[in-house]
Design a protein around this motif. Sequence first.
Motif, short mmCIF file in Angstrom:
data_model
loop_
_atom_site.label_atom_id
_atom_site.label_comp_id
_atom_site.label_asym_id
_atom_site.label_seq_id
_atom_site.Cartn_x
_atom_site.Cartn_y
_atom_site.Cartn_z
N UNK A 169 -17.11 20.17 -0.88
CA UNK A 169 -17.37 19.29 -2.02
C UNK A 169 -17.72 20.12 -3.27
N UNK A 170 -18.42 21.25 -3.08
CA UNK A 170 -18.69 22.13 -4.22
C UNK A 170 -17.38 22.70 -4.76
N UNK A 171 -16.46 23.04 -3.85
CA UNK A 171 -15.15 23.55 -4.25
C UNK A 171 -14.38 22.47 -5.01
N UNK A 213 -22.29 25.78 -10.47
CA UNK A 213 -21.60 25.46 -9.22
C UNK A 213 -21.42 26.72 -8.37
N UNK A 214 -21.10 27.82 -8.99
CA UNK A 214 -20.95 29.08 -8.28
C UNK A 214 -22.27 29.50 -7.63
N UNK A 215 -23.35 29.34 -8.36
CA UNK A 215 -24.67 29.66 -7.82
C UNK A 215 -24.96 28.81 -6.59
N UNK A 216 -24.68 27.52 -6.71
CA UNK A 216 -24.91 26.61 -5.58
C UNK A 216 -24.10 27.05 -4.36
N UNK A 217 -22.88 27.43 -4.60
CA UNK A 217 -22.00 27.84 -3.51
C UNK A 217 -22.51 29.11 -2.83
N UNK A 218 -23.08 30.01 -3.61
CA UNK A 218 -23.59 31.27 -3.07
C UNK A 218 -24.96 31.11 -2.41
N UNK A 237 -30.54 26.52 -0.60
CA UNK A 237 -31.51 26.03 -1.59
C UNK A 237 -31.28 24.56 -1.94
N UNK A 238 -30.24 23.99 -1.36
CA UNK A 238 -29.89 22.61 -1.70
C UNK A 238 -29.88 21.72 -0.49
#
Length: 121
Positions: free
Chosen positions: A68-70, A111-116, A120-121
Amino acid sequence: MSSSKFRSWKAYEQSRKLSASIFRLTAQFPKEEKYSLIDQIRRSSRSVSANLAESFAKRRYPKHFQAKLTDASGENYETQAWLDAALDCGYFEKEVYDRYLSASEEVGMLLSYMSKHPDRY
């Protein structure tokens, strides 16, 4: 149902702001663009925050969360492509384009930070 904490995510907040701003911006586009460029850029920009909301529901499944992040990232890039097209058509000045592209790039970094850092989410 758990609390909808995705609303406090910076990426969600920023993507909503960008989408609302794009809605106001495209209201000035020529009427003949209503069912093409206007529809496309509004849909892609709104889809970023919608995909983030869906990712929240799927965060317990890491691969679904990442997917979903992608999707959110892909919609953000699509929004940039529509901004390019609108600039090419002369619907706004380069300074306006630069502001919108910068806002979209900020969303992309979030979004990139979230993916990495999915933990944390």
